[in-house]
Design a protein around this motif. Structure first.
Motif, PDB file in Angstrom:
ATOM      1  N   LEU A 222     -21.867  -1.855  13.822  1.00  0.00           N
ATOM      2  CA  LEU A 222     -20.999  -0.702  13.607  1.00  0.00           C
ATOM      3  C   LEU A 222     -19.779  -1.136  12.783  1.00  0.00           C
ATOM      4  CD1 LEU A 222     -21.060   1.050  17.110  1.00  0.00           C
ATOM      5  CD2 LEU A 222     -22.446   1.532  15.106  1.00  0.00           C
ATOM      6  N   PHE A 223     -19.827  -0.886  11.497  1.00  0.00           N
ATOM      7  CA  PHE A 223     -18.750  -1.320  10.614  1.00  0.00           C
ATOM      8  C   PHE A 223     -18.273  -0.140   9.776  1.00  0.00           C
ATOM      9  CE2 PHE A 223     -21.493  -5.199  11.029  1.00  0.00           C
ATOM     10  CZ  PHE A 223     -20.697  -5.810  11.985  1.00  0.00           C
ATOM     11  N   ASP A 224     -17.134   0.431  10.179  1.00  0.00           N
ATOM     12  CA  ASP A 224     -16.576   1.571   9.471  1.00  0.00           C
ATOM     13  C   ASP A 224     -15.675   1.109   8.337  1.00  0.00           C
ATOM     14  OD1 ASP A 224     -14.951   0.623  11.695  1.00  0.00           O
ATOM     15  OD2 ASP A 224     -13.509   2.139  11.115  1.00  0.00           O
ATOM     16  N   SER A 225     -15.326   2.047   7.451  1.00  0.00           N
ATOM     17  CA  SER A 225     -14.411   1.784   6.355  1.00  0.00           C
ATOM     18  C   SER A 225     -13.262   2.784   6.402  1.00  0.00           C
ATOM     19  CB  SER A 225     -15.123   1.913   5.004  1.00  0.00           C
ATOM     20  OG  SER A 225     -16.168   0.970   4.886  1.00  0.00           O
ATOM     21  N   VAL A 226     -12.161   2.415   5.755  1.00  0.00           N
ATOM     22  CA  VAL A 226     -10.981   3.276   5.679  1.00  0.00           C
ATOM     23  C   VAL A 226     -10.557   3.410   4.226  1.00  0.00           C
ATOM     24  CG1 VAL A 226      -8.491   3.340   6.158  1.00  0.00           C
ATOM     25  CG2 VAL A 226     -10.105   2.907   8.008  1.00  0.00           C
ATOM     26  N   GLY A 227     -10.222   4.629   3.815  1.00  0.00           N
ATOM     27  CA  GLY A 227      -9.673   4.873   2.488  1.00  0.00           C
ATOM     28  C   GLY A 227      -8.178   5.100   2.585  1.00  0.00           C
ATOM     29  N   LEU A 228      -7.421   4.538   1.635  1.00  0.00           N
ATOM     30  CA  LEU A 228      -5.967   4.687   1.576  1.00  0.00           C
ATOM     31  C   LEU A 228      -5.581   5.190   0.192  1.00  0.00           C
ATOM     32  CD1 LEU A 228      -3.037   4.177   2.657  1.00  0.00           C
ATOM     33  CD2 LEU A 228      -3.270   1.830   1.787  1.00  0.00           C
ATOM     34  N   ASP A 229      -4.685   6.188   0.155  1.00  0.00           N
ATOM     35  CA  ASP A 229      -4.276   6.755  -1.132  1.00  0.00           C
ATOM     36  C   ASP A 229      -2.830   7.234  -1.053  1.00  0.00           C
ATOM     37  OD1 ASP A 229      -4.461   7.550  -3.754  1.00  0.00           O
ATOM     38  OD2 ASP A 229      -5.835   9.226  -3.399  1.00  0.00           O
ATOM     39  N   ASN A 230      -2.201   7.344  -2.221  1.00  0.00           N
ATOM     40  CA  ASN A 230      -0.879   7.975  -2.389  1.00  0.00           C
ATOM     41  C   ASN A 230       0.166   7.466  -1.389  1.00  0.00           C
ATOM     42  OD1 ASN A 230      -1.723   9.589  -4.551  1.00  0.00           O
ATOM     43  ND2 ASN A 230      -2.558  11.126  -3.166  1.00  0.00           N
ATOM     44  N   VAL A 231       0.513   6.190  -1.504  1.00  0.00           N
ATOM     45  CA  VAL A 231       1.521   5.594  -0.624  1.00  0.00           C
ATOM     46  C   VAL A 231       2.888   5.715  -1.288  1.00  0.00           C
ATOM     47  CG1 VAL A 231       2.142   3.577   0.733  1.00  0.00           C
ATOM     48  CG2 VAL A 231      -0.251   3.949   0.085  1.00  0.00           C
ATOM     49  N   ASN A 232       3.877   6.186  -0.518  1.00  0.00           N
ATOM     50  CA  ASN A 232       5.236   6.355  -1.030  1.00  0.00           C
ATOM     51  C   ASN A 232       6.240   5.885   0.011  1.00  0.00           C
ATOM     52  OD1 ASN A 232       4.773   8.249  -3.561  1.00  0.00           O
ATOM     53  ND2 ASN A 232       3.537   9.068  -1.895  1.00  0.00           N
ATOM     54  N   LEU A 233       7.188   5.051  -0.401  1.00  0.00           N
ATOM     55  CA  LEU A 233       8.300   4.645   0.451  1.00  0.00           C
ATOM     56  C   LEU A 233       9.543   5.327  -0.114  1.00  0.00           C
ATOM     57  CD1 LEU A 233       9.255   2.972   2.849  1.00  0.00           C
ATOM     58  CD2 LEU A 233       9.566   1.038   1.292  1.00  0.00           C
ATOM     59  N   VAL A 234      10.059   6.309   0.639  1.00  0.00           N
ATOM     60  CA  VAL A 234      11.061   7.229   0.115  1.00  0.00           C
ATOM     61  C   VAL A 234      12.406   6.999   0.782  1.00  0.00           C
ATOM     62  CG1 VAL A 234      11.606   9.652  -0.313  1.00  0.00           C
ATOM     63  CG2 VAL A 234       9.218   8.912  -0.219  1.00  0.00           C
ATOM     64  N   PRO A 235      13.466   6.769   0.011  1.00  0.00           N
ATOM     65  CA  PRO A 235      14.797   6.624   0.614  1.00  0.00           C
ATOM     66  C   PRO A 235      15.346   7.964   1.067  1.00  0.00           C
ATOM     67  CG  PRO A 235      14.968   6.510  -1.763  1.00  0.00           C
ATOM     68  CD  PRO A 235      13.494   6.565  -1.445  1.00  0.00           C
ATOM     69  N   ILE A 236      16.126   7.949   2.142  1.00  0.00           N
ATOM     70  CA  ILE A 236      16.827   9.148   2.615  1.00  0.00           C
ATOM     71  C   ILE A 236      18.309   8.917   2.357  1.00  0.00           C
ATOM     72  CG2 ILE A 236      17.360  10.621   4.576  1.00  0.00           C
ATOM     73  CD1 ILE A 236      14.729   9.876   5.789  1.00  0.00           C
ATOM     74  N   PRO A 237      18.906   9.592   1.380  1.00  0.00           N
ATOM     75  CA  PRO A 237      20.314   9.351   1.058  1.00  0.00           C
ATOM     76  C   PRO A 237      21.231   9.596   2.243  1.00  0.00           C
ATOM     77  CG  PRO A 237      19.258  10.679  -0.630  1.00  0.00           C
ATOM     78  CD  PRO A 237      18.292  10.601   0.519  1.00  0.00           C
ATOM     79  N   ALA A 238      22.203   8.730   2.431  1.00  0.00           N
ATOM     80  CA  ALA A 238      23.156   8.882   3.523  1.00  0.00           C
ATOM     81  C   ALA A 238      23.980  10.142   3.374  1.00  0.00           C
ATOM     82  CB  ALA A 238      24.079   7.667   3.564  1.00  0.00           C
ATOM     83  N   ALA A 239      24.064  10.699   2.149  1.00  0.00           N
ATOM     84  CA  ALA A 239      24.873  11.891   1.914  1.00  0.00           C
ATOM     85  C   ALA A 239      24.236  13.155   2.472  1.00  0.00           C
ATOM     86  CB  ALA A 239      25.103  12.080   0.412  1.00  0.00           C
ATOM     87  N   LEU A 240      22.916  13.130   2.721  1.00  0.00           N
ATOM     88  CA  LEU A 240      22.254  14.373   3.105  1.00  0.00           C
ATOM     89  C   LEU A 240      22.766  14.976   4.408  1.00  0.00           C
ATOM     90  CD1 LEU A 240      18.558  13.877   1.969  1.00  0.00           C
ATOM     91  CD2 LEU A 240      20.427  15.059   0.825  1.00  0.00           C
ATOM     92  N   PRO A 241      22.994  14.189   5.484  1.00  0.00           N
ATOM     93  CA  PRO A 241      23.551  14.813   6.687  1.00  0.00           C
ATOM     94  C   PRO A 241      24.917  15.443   6.433  1.00  0.00           C
ATOM     95  CG  PRO A 241      22.635  12.670   7.207  1.00  0.00           C
ATOM     96  CD  PRO A 241      22.654  12.782   5.713  1.00  0.00           C
ATOM     97  N   LEU A 242      25.766  14.778   5.631  1.00  0.00           N
ATOM     98  CA  LEU A 242      27.066  15.347   5.311  1.00  0.00           C
ATOM     99  C   LEU A 242      26.908  16.616   4.500  1.00  0.00           C
ATOM    100  CD1 LEU A 242      29.036  12.106   4.362  1.00  0.00           C
ATOM    101  CD2 LEU A 242      29.175  13.404   6.487  1.00  0.00           C
ATOM    102  N   LEU A 243      25.956  16.626   3.590  1.00  0.00           N
ATOM    103  CA  LEU A 243      25.714  17.801   2.770  1.00  0.00           C
ATOM    104  C   LEU A 243      25.257  18.972   3.626  1.00  0.00           C
ATOM    105  CD1 LEU A 243      25.488  19.095  -0.025  1.00  0.00           C
ATOM    106  CD2 LEU A 243      23.174  18.158  -0.195  1.00  0.00           C
ATOM    107  N   ALA A 244      24.342  18.697   4.564  1.00  0.00           N
ATOM    108  CA  ALA A 244      23.866  19.763   5.446  1.00  0.00           C
ATOM    109  C   ALA A 244      25.006  20.334   6.277  1.00  0.00           C
ATOM    110  CB  ALA A 244      22.753  19.228   6.353  1.00  0.00           C
TER     111      ALA A 244
END
Length: 260
Positions: A222-244
């Motif tokens: 029993l040997f399954d496979s996994v597909g991986l696509d569209n990886v993104n590491l996205v910063p969250i600006p520190a200003a956003l909570p203040l902006l909200a």
């Protein structure tokens, strides 16, 4: 000195001006916070590699066995529009497990409160086994500073793509549930990950991000496979909570002014 009350039109114009200024400030902070790191796999594996680990390989720390069963697939990715490549990892054998390791551009960009988004799918083994090894399954791990952070999430789709959006912190953390983090630090039993664990791992220059490359419980053949696509590491600006907060304040002020 006579004080003149602003008309409703003047108040709206003033609020719009403040809103535009704050939005500009938010965009400026977002720009300086750093660009997203991405892998779309449209042309190649973009530096990602498949590695075999000893079972239980869902937590892969310092013990790596070498190259796993790994390939770049030029078509069939999560967008559904060819050409759209992805990478594929297959369970190496019944005694070891598969993981997909990120290139340095991702490892170097790891930081508290960033978001990691990606798409996964399971290609079931040819004999039809579908029993998931652990529920909720560990989806990704980040090893460094003598510990391994492990994120548990929902089971990926079978022959269909599932999207993940993982926040790199311990906010609302409840170990043993989907969307939770634990930390292994030398022993077999994990603990709930706390902010200090994230900070320690991300401060390690040799921190390594990996994603699970197989999910089905091993059995004979029993040997399954996994597909991986569209990886993104996205910063969250520190200003956003203040902006909200500022936008909320503007809305409150406009309502109060309109009632005068």
């Amino acid at each position: 000195m006579t004080r003149r009350n602003l008309t409703i039109g003047e108040r709206c114009h003033s609020s719009r001006a403040i809103l535009l200024a704050l939005l500009g400030l938010g965009i400026a902070f977002a720009t300086t916070a750093g660009a997203a790191v991405t892998s779309t796999f449209d042309t190649d594996a973009d530096g990602w590699v498949g590695i075999s680990c000893p079972n239980p390989g869902l937590v892969c720390g310092d013990t790596l066995l070498g190259p796993g069963k790994f390939s770049y697939e030029p078509n069939g990715g999560s967008s559904g529009v060819d050409p759209d490549g992805f990478i594929k990892s297959t369970d190496p054998d019944s005694g070891n497990a598969a993981r997909i390791f990120a290139p340095e551009k991702f490892n170097n960009a790891l930081a508290l409160n960033k978001r990691l988004t990606f798409d996964l799918t399971i290609f079931p083994d040819p004999l039809g086994g579908t029993t998931i090894d652990q529920i909720p399954p560990p989806i990704l791990s980040i090893a460094g500073a003598g510990r391994v952070l492990v994120y548990a999430g929902a089971i990926p789709g079978f022959n269909s793509w599932s999207s993940y959006d993982v926040l790199l912190n311990n906010t609302g953390n409840t170990p043993g549930t989907e969307d939770s983090w634990v930390v292994f630090s030398g022993g077999p039993t994990p603990n709930a990950a706390i902010e200090a664990d994230f900070l320690a791992v991300f401060a390690d220059a040799d921190a390594r991000l990996s994603i699970t490359g197989e999910f089905i419980n091993d059995g004979e053949g029993l040997f399954d496979s996994v597909g991986l696509d569209n990886v993104n590491l996205v910063p969250i600006p520190a200003a956003l909570p203040l902006l909200a907060s500022a936008l909320f304040g503007i809305g409150f002020a406009r309502r109060a002014s309109a009632q005068r």
